[in-house]
Design a protein around this motif. Structure first.
Motif, PDB file in Angstrom:
ATOM      1  N   GLU A 187      -1.374  -3.049  -0.237  1.00  0.00           N
ATOM      2  CA  GLU A 187      -0.937  -4.014   0.472  1.00  0.00           C
ATOM      3  C   GLU A 187       0.611  -4.041   0.447  1.00  0.00           C
ATOM      4  N   ARG A 188       1.263  -3.815  -0.957  1.00  0.00           N
ATOM      5  CA  ARG A 188       2.767  -3.962  -0.860  1.00  0.00           C
ATOM      6  C   ARG A 188       3.366  -2.920  -0.187  1.00  0.00           C
ATOM      7  N   HIS A 189       2.747  -1.484   0.001  1.00  0.00           N
ATOM      8  CA  HIS A 189       3.175  -1.011   0.723  1.00  0.00           C
ATOM      9  C   HIS A 189       3.290  -0.980   2.253  1.00  0.00           C
ATOM     10  N   ARG A 190       2.186  -1.529   2.482  1.00  0.00           N
ATOM     11  CA  ARG A 190       2.068  -1.996   4.213  1.00  0.00           C
ATOM     12  C   ARG A 190       3.019  -3.067   4.427  1.00  0.00           C
ATOM     13  N   GLN A 191       3.185  -3.988   3.208  1.00  0.00           N
ATOM     14  CA  GLN A 191       4.620  -4.743   3.631  1.00  0.00           C
ATOM     15  C   GLN A 191       5.814  -4.290   3.682  1.00  0.00           C
ATOM     16  N   GLY A 192       5.933  -3.254   3.333  1.00  0.00           N
ATOM     17  CA  GLY A 192       7.091  -2.436   3.597  1.00  0.00           C
ATOM     18  C   GLY A 192       7.737  -2.159   2.253  1.00  0.00           C
ATOM     19  N   ASP A 193       7.127  -2.501   1.183  1.00  0.00           N
ATOM     20  CA  ASP A 193       7.940  -2.336  -0.037  1.00  0.00           C
ATOM     21  C   ASP A 193       8.226  -0.871  -0.407  1.00  0.00           C
ATOM     22  N   ALA A 194       9.317  -0.278  -1.109  1.00  0.00           N
ATOM     23  CA  ALA A 194       8.987   1.034  -1.844  1.00  0.00           C
ATOM     24  C   ALA A 194       8.442   0.728  -3.134  1.00  0.00           C
ATOM     25  N   VAL A 195       7.170   1.373  -3.145  1.00  0.00           N
ATOM     26  CA  VAL A 195       6.482   1.009  -4.393  1.00  0.00           C
ATOM     27  C   VAL A 195       6.426   2.448  -5.476  1.00  0.00           C
ATOM     28  N   VAL A 196       7.102   1.988  -6.593  1.00  0.00           N
ATOM     29  CA  VAL A 196       6.543   2.841  -7.721  1.00  0.00           C
ATOM     30  C   VAL A 196       5.445   2.412  -8.717  1.00  0.00           C
TER      31      VAL A 196
ATOM     32  N   ALA B 226      12.207   1.229 -17.727  1.00  0.00           N
ATOM     33  CA  ALA B 226      13.168   2.041 -17.724  1.00  0.00           C
ATOM     34  C   ALA B 226      13.460   2.557 -15.932  1.00  0.00           C
ATOM     35  N   LEU B 227      12.329   2.699 -15.638  1.00  0.00           N
ATOM     36  CA  LEU B 227      12.367   3.016 -14.078  1.00  0.00           C
ATOM     37  C   LEU B 227      12.882   2.144 -13.234  1.00  0.00           C
ATOM     38  N   ALA B 228      12.388   0.723 -13.513  1.00  0.00           N
ATOM     39  CA  ALA B 228      13.352  -0.097 -12.553  1.00  0.00           C
ATOM     40  C   ALA B 228      14.692  -0.121 -12.796  1.00  0.00           C
ATOM     41  N   ALA B 229      14.961  -0.060 -13.940  1.00  0.00           N
ATOM     42  CA  ALA B 229      16.500  -0.162 -14.271  1.00  0.00           C
ATOM     43  C   ALA B 229      17.245   1.028 -13.839  1.00  0.00           C
TER      44      ALA B 229
END
Ligand code: ADP
Ligand code: ASP
Ligand code: MG
Length: 409
Positions: free
Chosen positions: A33-42, A164-167
Protein backbone atom coordinates in the motif's frame (compact mmCIF):
# COMPACT_ATOMS: atom_id res chain seq x y z
CA UNK A 1 18.01 7.13 -14.85
CA UNK A 2 17.93 7.45 -11.10
CA UNK A 3 14.62 8.82 -9.90
CA UNK A 4 14.28 11.27 -7.03
CA UNK A 5 13.61 9.21 -3.91
CA UNK A 6 11.94 11.85 -1.80
CA UNK A 7 12.15 11.02 1.90
CA UNK A 8 12.45 7.25 2.32
CA UNK A 9 10.22 5.62 4.92
CA UNK A 10 11.63 2.92 7.17
CA UNK A 11 8.92 0.59 8.47
CA UNK A 12 9.88 -1.97 11.10
CA UNK A 13 7.76 -5.02 11.89
CA UNK A 14 8.40 -7.08 15.04
CA UNK A 15 8.26 -10.82 15.59
CA UNK A 16 4.64 -11.04 16.74
CA UNK A 17 3.54 -9.10 13.63
CA UNK A 18 5.16 -11.79 11.46
CA UNK A 19 4.39 -14.89 13.50
CA UNK A 20 2.29 -16.70 10.87
CA UNK A 21 1.99 -16.85 7.08
CA UNK A 22 -1.28 -14.96 7.39
CA UNK A 23 0.40 -12.14 9.31
CA UNK A 24 3.27 -11.93 6.84
CA UNK A 25 0.69 -11.54 4.08
CA UNK A 26 -1.08 -8.82 6.03
CA UNK A 27 2.16 -6.92 6.64
CA UNK A 28 3.08 -7.35 2.97
CA UNK A 29 -0.25 -5.73 2.04
CA UNK A 30 0.57 -2.77 4.29
CA UNK A 31 3.99 -2.38 2.71
CA UNK A 32 2.51 -2.73 -0.80
CA UNK A 33 0.00 0.00 0.00
CA UNK A 34 2.78 2.43 0.94
CA UNK A 35 4.71 1.49 -2.18
CA UNK A 36 1.65 2.16 -4.35
CA UNK A 37 1.27 5.58 -2.71
CA UNK A 38 4.71 6.37 -4.11
CA UNK A 39 6.80 6.02 -0.94
CA UNK A 40 10.36 4.71 -1.16
CA UNK A 41 9.98 1.91 1.40
CA UNK A 42 12.62 0.14 3.45
CA UNK A 43 11.02 -2.61 5.55
CA UNK A 44 12.98 -3.95 8.52
CA UNK A 45 11.81 -7.32 9.79
CA UNK A 46 12.40 -9.33 12.98
CA UNK A 47 12.47 -13.09 13.30
CA UNK A 48 9.02 -14.67 13.29
CA UNK A 49 7.26 -15.12 16.65
CA UNK A 50 9.47 -16.90 19.21
CA UNK A 51 12.11 -17.93 16.67
CA UNK A 52 15.00 -16.20 18.48
CA UNK A 53 14.16 -17.85 21.82
CA UNK A 54 13.67 -21.23 20.10
CA UNK A 55 17.05 -20.97 18.40
CA UNK A 56 18.67 -20.13 21.73
CA UNK A 57 17.00 -23.14 23.38
CA UNK A 58 18.23 -25.45 20.62
CA UNK A 59 21.73 -24.07 20.96
CA UNK A 60 21.87 -24.35 24.74
CA UNK A 61 20.73 -27.95 24.57
CA UNK A 62 23.87 -28.74 22.59
CA UNK A 63 26.25 -26.19 24.11
CA UNK A 64 25.37 -24.73 27.52
CA UNK A 65 27.96 -21.96 27.12
CA UNK A 66 28.25 -21.42 23.37
CA UNK A 67 30.88 -19.12 21.83
CA UNK A 68 29.29 -15.70 21.27
CA UNK A 69 30.32 -15.77 17.61
CA UNK A 70 28.26 -18.88 16.99
CA UNK A 71 25.29 -17.45 18.88
CA UNK A 72 25.25 -14.56 16.42
CA UNK A 73 25.69 -16.82 13.39
CA UNK A 74 22.66 -18.77 14.50
CA UNK A 75 20.38 -15.96 15.68
CA UNK A 76 20.89 -13.90 12.54
CA UNK A 77 19.25 -16.66 10.50
CA UNK A 78 15.87 -15.89 12.11
CA UNK A 79 15.74 -12.39 10.65
CA UNK A 80 17.20 -13.59 7.35
CA UNK A 81 14.30 -16.01 6.97
CA UNK A 82 11.74 -13.29 7.63
CA UNK A 83 13.35 -10.97 5.08
CA UNK A 84 13.30 -13.56 2.31
CA UNK A 85 9.73 -14.61 3.15
CA UNK A 86 8.60 -10.98 3.10
CA UNK A 87 10.32 -10.09 -0.19
CA UNK A 88 8.89 -13.20 -1.84
CA UNK A 89 5.40 -12.45 -0.51
CA UNK A 90 5.64 -8.88 -1.82
CA UNK A 91 6.51 -10.19 -5.27
CA UNK A 92 3.28 -12.24 -5.29
CA UNK A 93 1.46 -8.91 -4.81
CA UNK A 94 3.21 -7.48 -7.86
CA UNK A 95 5.56 -5.37 -5.76
CA UNK A 96 9.22 -5.59 -6.82
CA UNK A 97 11.18 -6.32 -3.65
CA UNK A 98 14.66 -7.45 -2.64
CA UNK A 99 15.75 -8.82 0.73
CA UNK A 100 19.12 -7.96 2.24
CA UNK A 101 20.99 -9.33 5.24
CA UNK A 102 22.62 -6.82 7.59
CA UNK A 103 25.96 -6.96 5.81
CA UNK A 104 24.38 -6.69 2.38
CA UNK A 105 22.60 -3.60 3.65
CA UNK A 106 25.99 -2.12 4.60
CA UNK A 107 25.52 -2.20 8.37
CA UNK A 108 28.99 -2.16 9.96
CA UNK A 109 29.43 -2.88 13.67
CA UNK A 110 32.14 -3.37 16.24
CA UNK A 111 33.17 -6.90 17.23
CA UNK A 112 31.21 -7.27 20.46
CA UNK A 113 29.00 -10.22 19.66
CA UNK A 114 25.43 -10.31 21.01
CA UNK A 115 25.44 -6.58 21.77
CA UNK A 116 27.34 -5.06 18.87
CA UNK A 117 27.26 -1.32 18.26
CA UNK A 118 26.67 0.07 14.81
CA UNK A 119 29.72 2.00 13.57
CA UNK A 120 28.33 3.16 10.31
CA UNK A 121 26.07 2.31 7.42
CA UNK A 122 27.02 2.36 3.74
CA UNK A 123 23.58 2.96 2.24
CA UNK A 124 24.53 2.99 -1.46
CA UNK A 125 23.06 -0.39 -2.30
CA UNK A 126 19.77 0.40 -0.57
CA UNK A 127 19.63 3.76 -2.34
CA UNK A 128 20.21 2.16 -5.72
CA UNK A 129 17.49 -0.41 -5.11
CA UNK A 130 15.04 2.24 -3.94
CA UNK A 131 15.86 4.36 -6.98
CA UNK A 132 15.04 1.41 -9.22
CA UNK A 133 11.56 1.34 -7.70
CA UNK A 134 12.03 -1.62 -5.41
CA UNK A 135 10.99 -2.19 -1.83
CA UNK A 136 14.06 -3.11 0.19
CA UNK A 137 13.48 -5.64 2.96
CA UNK A 138 16.31 -5.63 5.50
CA UNK A 139 16.90 -8.38 8.06
CA UNK A 140 16.85 -6.59 11.42
CA UNK A 141 19.05 -7.13 14.48
CA UNK A 142 22.30 -7.82 12.62
CA UNK A 143 25.39 -6.37 11.04
CA UNK A 144 28.92 -7.32 10.15
CA UNK A 145 32.11 -6.62 12.13
CA UNK A 146 35.39 -5.27 10.75
CA UNK A 147 36.60 -8.86 10.81
CA UNK A 148 33.78 -9.91 8.51
CA UNK A 149 31.80 -11.79 11.16
CA UNK A 150 28.04 -11.66 11.60
CA UNK A 151 27.07 -9.74 14.74
CA UNK A 152 23.75 -9.08 16.47
CA UNK A 153 22.61 -5.88 18.15
CA UNK A 154 21.15 -7.03 21.48
CA UNK A 155 17.63 -8.31 22.14
CA UNK A 156 15.01 -6.18 20.46
CA UNK A 157 17.75 -4.96 18.13
CA UNK A 158 15.64 -4.76 14.97
CA UNK A 159 14.36 -1.47 16.38
CA UNK A 160 17.95 -0.22 16.29
CA UNK A 161 18.37 -1.40 12.69
CA UNK A 162 15.32 0.65 11.72
CA UNK A 163 16.45 3.80 13.52
CA UNK A 164 19.99 3.56 12.16
CA UNK A 165 18.74 3.09 8.60
CA UNK A 166 16.37 6.04 8.95
CA UNK A 167 19.26 8.17 10.21
CA UNK A 168 21.56 7.05 7.41
CA UNK A 169 18.98 7.49 4.63
CA UNK A 170 17.55 10.73 6.01
CA UNK A 171 14.22 8.93 6.25
CA UNK A 172 11.35 8.64 8.70
CA UNK A 173 10.97 5.72 11.11
CA UNK A 174 7.78 3.82 11.99
CA UNK A 175 7.94 0.88 14.36
CA UNK A 176 5.01 -1.51 14.16
CA UNK A 177 4.14 -4.06 16.86
CA UNK A 178 1.16 -5.77 18.45
CA UNK A 179 0.43 -2.71 20.61
CA UNK A 180 -0.80 0.60 19.17
CA UNK A 181 1.78 2.83 20.81
CA UNK A 182 3.63 3.48 24.03
CA UNK A 183 1.42 3.21 27.10
CA UNK A 184 1.74 4.47 30.65
CA UNK A 185 2.46 0.82 31.57
CA UNK A 186 2.59 -2.55 29.86
CA UNK A 187 -1.12 -3.00 28.96
CA UNK A 188 -0.74 -6.75 29.44
CA UNK A 189 -0.12 -6.17 33.15
CA UNK A 190 -2.05 -2.95 33.74
CA UNK A 191 -5.32 -3.20 31.80
CA UNK A 192 -6.27 0.47 32.26
CA UNK A 193 -2.92 1.78 31.01
CA UNK A 194 -3.30 4.76 28.67
CA UNK A 195 -1.68 5.37 25.31
CA UNK A 196 0.60 8.39 25.19
CA UNK A 197 0.31 10.78 22.23
CA UNK A 198 3.97 11.64 22.56
CA UNK A 199 6.89 10.92 24.85
CA UNK A 200 10.34 12.49 25.17
CA UNK A 201 13.47 10.59 24.19
CA UNK A 202 14.79 10.79 27.75
CA UNK A 203 11.71 9.25 29.34
CA UNK A 204 11.33 6.61 26.63
CA UNK A 205 14.96 5.60 27.03
CA UNK A 206 14.48 5.25 30.76
CA UNK A 207 11.24 3.25 30.40
CA UNK A 208 12.88 0.93 27.86
CA UNK A 209 15.94 0.42 30.06
CA UNK A 210 13.65 -0.37 32.99
CA UNK A 211 11.74 -3.11 31.20
CA UNK A 212 9.17 -1.57 28.81
CA UNK A 213 10.05 -3.72 25.83
CA UNK A 214 7.87 -1.86 23.33
CA UNK A 215 11.01 -0.11 22.03
CA UNK A 216 14.64 -1.13 22.50
CA UNK A 217 16.54 1.29 24.76
CA UNK A 218 19.55 1.48 22.49
CA UNK A 219 17.30 2.24 19.54
CA UNK A 220 15.79 5.18 21.42
CA UNK A 221 19.26 6.38 22.39
CA UNK A 222 20.34 6.27 18.75
CA UNK A 223 17.18 8.07 17.62
CA UNK A 224 17.89 10.80 20.17
CA UNK A 225 21.51 11.13 19.02
CA UNK A 226 20.52 11.42 15.37
CA UNK A 227 17.32 13.40 15.86
CA UNK A 228 15.17 10.69 14.29
CA UNK A 229 11.52 10.83 15.37
CA UNK A 230 10.22 7.33 16.10
CA UNK A 231 6.57 6.66 15.47
CA UNK A 232 5.34 3.59 17.41
CA UNK A 233 2.21 2.11 15.84
CA UNK A 234 0.12 -1.04 15.61
CA UNK A 235 0.48 -3.53 12.77
CA UNK A 236 -3.16 -4.49 13.09
CA UNK A 237 -5.08 -1.24 13.58
CA UNK A 238 -4.87 2.24 12.11
CA UNK A 239 -4.42 4.57 15.03
CA UNK A 240 -2.35 7.67 15.76
CA UNK A 241 0.26 5.69 17.73
CA UNK A 242 2.88 7.43 19.84
CA UNK A 243 5.55 9.86 18.68
CA UNK A 244 8.90 9.65 20.41
CA UNK A 245 10.75 12.92 20.03
CA UNK A 246 12.29 15.78 21.98
CA UNK A 247 9.72 17.19 24.41
CA UNK A 248 9.98 20.61 25.98
CA UNK A 249 9.57 21.01 29.74
CA UNK A 250 6.29 22.85 29.27
CA UNK A 251 4.83 19.80 27.54
CA UNK A 252 5.35 17.73 30.68
CA UNK A 253 2.40 18.41 32.90
CA UNK A 254 2.58 15.29 35.08
CA UNK A 255 5.37 14.43 37.50
CA UNK A 256 5.25 10.80 36.34
CA UNK A 257 4.83 9.67 32.72
CA UNK A 258 4.86 5.90 33.05
CA UNK A 259 5.77 2.85 35.10
CA UNK A 260 7.75 -0.21 34.08
CA UNK A 261 8.54 -3.68 35.32
CA UNK A 262 11.68 -5.72 34.78
CA UNK A 263 11.53 -9.35 35.80
CA UNK A 264 14.85 -10.23 34.25
CA UNK A 265 16.96 -9.22 37.20
CA UNK A 266 18.82 -11.15 39.88
CA UNK A 267 20.60 -10.17 43.06
CA UNK A 268 23.95 -11.32 44.39
CA UNK A 269 24.55 -11.06 48.11
CA UNK A 270 28.07 -10.94 49.56
CA UNK A 271 27.99 -11.35 53.34
CA UNK A 272 30.62 -10.64 55.96
CA UNK A 273 32.90 -8.66 53.67
CA UNK A 274 35.74 -6.84 55.52
CA UNK A 275 34.74 -3.20 55.78
CA UNK A 276 37.98 -1.66 54.57
CA UNK A 277 39.21 0.50 51.69
CA UNK A 278 39.45 -1.44 48.45
CA UNK A 279 36.86 -4.17 49.08
CA UNK A 280 34.21 -2.66 46.83
CA UNK A 281 36.80 -1.58 44.25
CA UNK A 282 38.07 -5.14 43.94
CA UNK A 283 34.63 -6.72 43.68
CA UNK A 284 33.10 -4.25 41.22
CA UNK A 285 36.35 -3.94 39.30
CA UNK A 286 36.27 -7.68 38.59
CA UNK A 287 32.64 -7.44 37.45
CA UNK A 288 33.39 -4.47 35.20
CA UNK A 289 36.33 -6.33 33.64
CA UNK A 290 33.95 -9.11 32.66
CA UNK A 291 31.65 -6.55 31.03
CA UNK A 292 28.86 -7.07 33.54
CA UNK A 293 26.60 -4.11 34.20
CA UNK A 294 25.83 -3.70 37.87
CA UNK A 295 22.59 -1.93 38.68
CA UNK A 296 21.47 -1.33 42.27
CA UNK A 297 24.13 -1.60 44.99
CA UNK A 298 23.32 -1.71 48.68
CA UNK A 299 25.87 -1.85 51.48
CA UNK A 300 24.58 -2.47 54.97
CA UNK A 301 26.02 -0.73 58.07
CA UNK A 302 29.22 -2.35 59.20
CA UNK A 303 29.20 -4.62 62.25
CA UNK A 304 32.45 -5.65 63.94
CA UNK A 305 34.44 -4.62 60.91
CA UNK A 306 32.31 -6.61 58.49
CA UNK A 307 29.57 -5.56 56.11
CA UNK A 308 27.09 -7.06 53.64
CA UNK A 309 27.15 -5.95 50.02
CA UNK A 310 24.31 -6.73 47.64
CA UNK A 311 23.97 -5.82 43.98
CA UNK A 312 21.61 -6.54 41.12
CA UNK A 313 22.43 -7.54 37.56
CA UNK A 314 20.52 -8.78 34.52
CA UNK A 315 19.56 -12.39 35.17
CA UNK A 316 21.43 -13.50 32.03
CA UNK A 317 24.60 -12.39 33.83
CA UNK A 318 23.72 -13.90 37.20
CA UNK A 319 25.70 -17.14 37.02
CA UNK A 320 28.84 -15.38 35.86
CA UNK A 321 28.41 -12.53 38.34
CA UNK A 322 28.04 -14.96 41.23
CA UNK A 323 31.21 -16.81 40.22
CA UNK A 324 33.18 -13.58 39.92
CA UNK A 325 31.88 -12.33 43.27
CA UNK A 326 32.83 -15.62 44.89
CA UNK A 327 36.40 -15.35 43.60
CA UNK A 328 36.72 -11.68 44.56
CA UNK A 329 35.36 -12.28 48.04
CA UNK A 330 37.89 -15.07 48.63
CA UNK A 331 40.69 -12.65 47.69
CA UNK A 332 39.29 -9.95 49.97
CA UNK A 333 39.35 -12.53 52.74
CA UNK A 334 35.71 -12.96 53.50
CA UNK A 335 32.43 -14.35 53.77
CA UNK A 336 29.69 -15.90 51.93
CA UNK A 337 28.19 -15.32 48.47
CA UNK A 338 24.67 -16.29 47.43
CA UNK A 339 22.27 -15.51 44.62
CA UNK A 340 18.61 -14.52 44.72
CA UNK A 341 16.69 -14.90 41.46
CA UNK A 342 13.30 -14.28 43.00
CA UNK A 343 13.36 -10.49 42.53
CA UNK A 344 11.99 -7.94 40.07
CA UNK A 345 12.30 -4.21 39.63
CA UNK A 346 9.35 -1.82 39.44
CA UNK A 347 10.01 1.76 38.41
CA UNK A 348 8.28 5.09 37.94
CA UNK A 349 9.62 7.40 35.24
CA UNK A 350 8.98 11.06 34.61
CA UNK A 351 11.08 14.05 33.65
CA UNK A 352 8.50 16.11 35.56
CA UNK A 353 9.55 14.66 38.92
CA UNK A 354 12.68 16.81 38.84
CA UNK A 355 10.70 19.82 39.92
CA UNK A 356 8.35 18.05 42.36
CA UNK A 357 9.45 16.71 45.67
CA UNK A 358 7.53 13.85 47.23
CA UNK A 359 7.31 11.53 44.26
CA UNK A 360 9.58 8.96 45.90
CA UNK A 361 7.65 8.89 49.15
CA UNK A 362 4.39 8.58 47.21
CA UNK A 363 5.81 5.56 45.37
CA UNK A 364 7.03 3.91 48.57
CA UNK A 365 3.65 4.47 50.20
CA UNK A 366 1.82 2.93 47.24
CA UNK A 367 3.89 -0.23 47.62
CA UNK A 368 3.57 -0.26 51.40
CA UNK A 369 -0.22 0.02 51.18
CA UNK A 370 -0.19 -3.26 49.25
CA UNK A 371 2.04 -4.84 51.89
CA UNK A 372 4.94 -5.01 49.47
CA UNK A 373 8.39 -4.91 51.02
CA UNK A 374 11.10 -2.93 49.22
CA UNK A 375 14.41 -4.80 49.09
CA UNK A 376 16.48 -2.03 47.51
CA UNK A 377 15.99 1.40 45.95
CA UNK A 378 17.71 3.27 43.13
CA UNK A 379 16.93 6.77 41.93
CA UNK A 380 18.03 9.17 39.24
CA UNK A 381 16.68 12.58 38.28
CA UNK A 382 13.87 11.06 36.25
CA UNK A 383 13.26 7.62 37.77
CA UNK A 384 12.69 5.76 41.01
CA UNK A 385 13.23 2.00 41.00
CA UNK A 386 12.34 -0.47 43.73
CA UNK A 387 13.49 -4.05 43.96
CA UNK A 388 10.67 -6.29 45.20
CA UNK A 389 9.87 -9.99 45.40
CA UNK A 390 9.08 -11.25 41.93
CA UNK A 391 5.65 -12.62 42.81
CA UNK A 392 4.61 -9.18 44.09
CA UNK A 393 5.85 -7.26 41.06
CA UNK A 394 2.62 -7.14 39.00
CA UNK A 395 0.67 -5.99 42.03
CA UNK A 396 3.33 -3.36 42.72
CA UNK A 397 3.25 -2.08 39.16
CA UNK A 398 -0.54 -1.67 39.27
CA UNK A 399 -0.29 0.08 42.65
CA UNK A 400 2.23 2.60 41.28
CA UNK A 401 0.12 3.17 38.18
CA UNK A 402 -2.89 3.91 40.37
CA UNK A 403 -1.01 6.09 42.86
CA UNK A 404 0.12 8.47 40.12
CA UNK A 405 -3.29 8.43 38.43
CA UNK A 406 -1.84 7.45 35.13
CA UNK A 407 -5.05 5.89 33.81
CA UNK A 408 -6.89 9.20 33.62
CA UNK A 409 -4.90 11.86 31.83
P1 ADP B 1 7.89 -6.70 18.70
O1 ADP B 1 7.89 -8.20 18.71
O2 ADP B 1 7.02 -6.12 17.65
O3 ADP B 1 9.27 -6.10 18.71
P2 ADP B 1 7.68 -6.42 21.52
O4 ADP B 1 7.06 -7.67 22.07
O5 ADP B 1 9.15 -6.28 21.60
O6 ADP B 1 7.18 -6.24 20.03
O7 ADP B 1 7.01 -5.13 22.20
C1 ADP B 1 5.61 -5.01 22.28
C2 ADP B 1 5.13 -5.39 23.66
O8 ADP B 1 5.70 -4.52 24.62
C3 ADP B 1 3.64 -5.24 23.88
O9 ADP B 1 2.94 -6.40 23.52
C4 ADP B 1 3.50 -4.92 25.35
O10 ADP B 1 3.00 -6.00 26.10
C5 ADP B 1 4.93 -4.63 25.81
N1 ADP B 1 5.05 -3.38 26.57
C6 ADP B 1 5.77 -3.24 27.71
N2 ADP B 1 5.67 -2.01 28.18
C7 ADP B 1 4.90 -1.31 27.33
C8 ADP B 1 4.45 0.05 27.27
N3 ADP B 1 4.80 0.96 28.21
N4 ADP B 1 3.66 0.42 26.24
C9 ADP B 1 3.32 -0.46 25.29
N5 ADP B 1 3.70 -1.76 25.29
C10 ADP B 1 4.49 -2.19 26.29
N1 ASP C 1 14.65 -11.27 17.06
C1 ASP C 1 15.43 -10.46 17.95
C2 ASP C 1 14.92 -10.63 19.37
O1 ASP C 1 14.02 -11.40 19.59
C3 ASP C 1 15.47 -9.02 17.56
C4 ASP C 1 14.14 -8.30 17.52
O2 ASP C 1 13.07 -8.92 17.58
O3 ASP C 1 14.15 -7.07 17.43
O4 ASP C 1 15.44 -10.05 20.26
MG1 MG D 1 10.70 -5.66 20.21
Amino acid sequence: MAQDLGVPVVLKFGGSSLATAERIRLVAERIAERHRQGDAVVAVVSAQGDTTDDLLDRLHELAPQPPAREVDMLLATGEQQSAALMAATLSTLGVPAVSLTGWQAGIATDRSHRRARIHGIAPQRIRRLLASGRVVVVAGFQGVSEGGDVTTLGRGGSDLTAVALAASLGGTCEIYSDVDGVYTADPRIVPDARRLEAIGYDEMMELAALGAQVLQGRAVESAWQHGVEVHARSTFTDGPGTRVHALAGTERSQPVTGVALDRKVARVLCQQVPDQPGSAARLFGALAEAGINVDIIVQSPSHEGRTDLAFTIADDDATQAEEIARRAVVQIGAGHVSRDADVAKVSVVGAGMLSRPGVASQAFKALADEGINIIAIATSEIKISCLVRREEADLGLRALHRAFQLADA
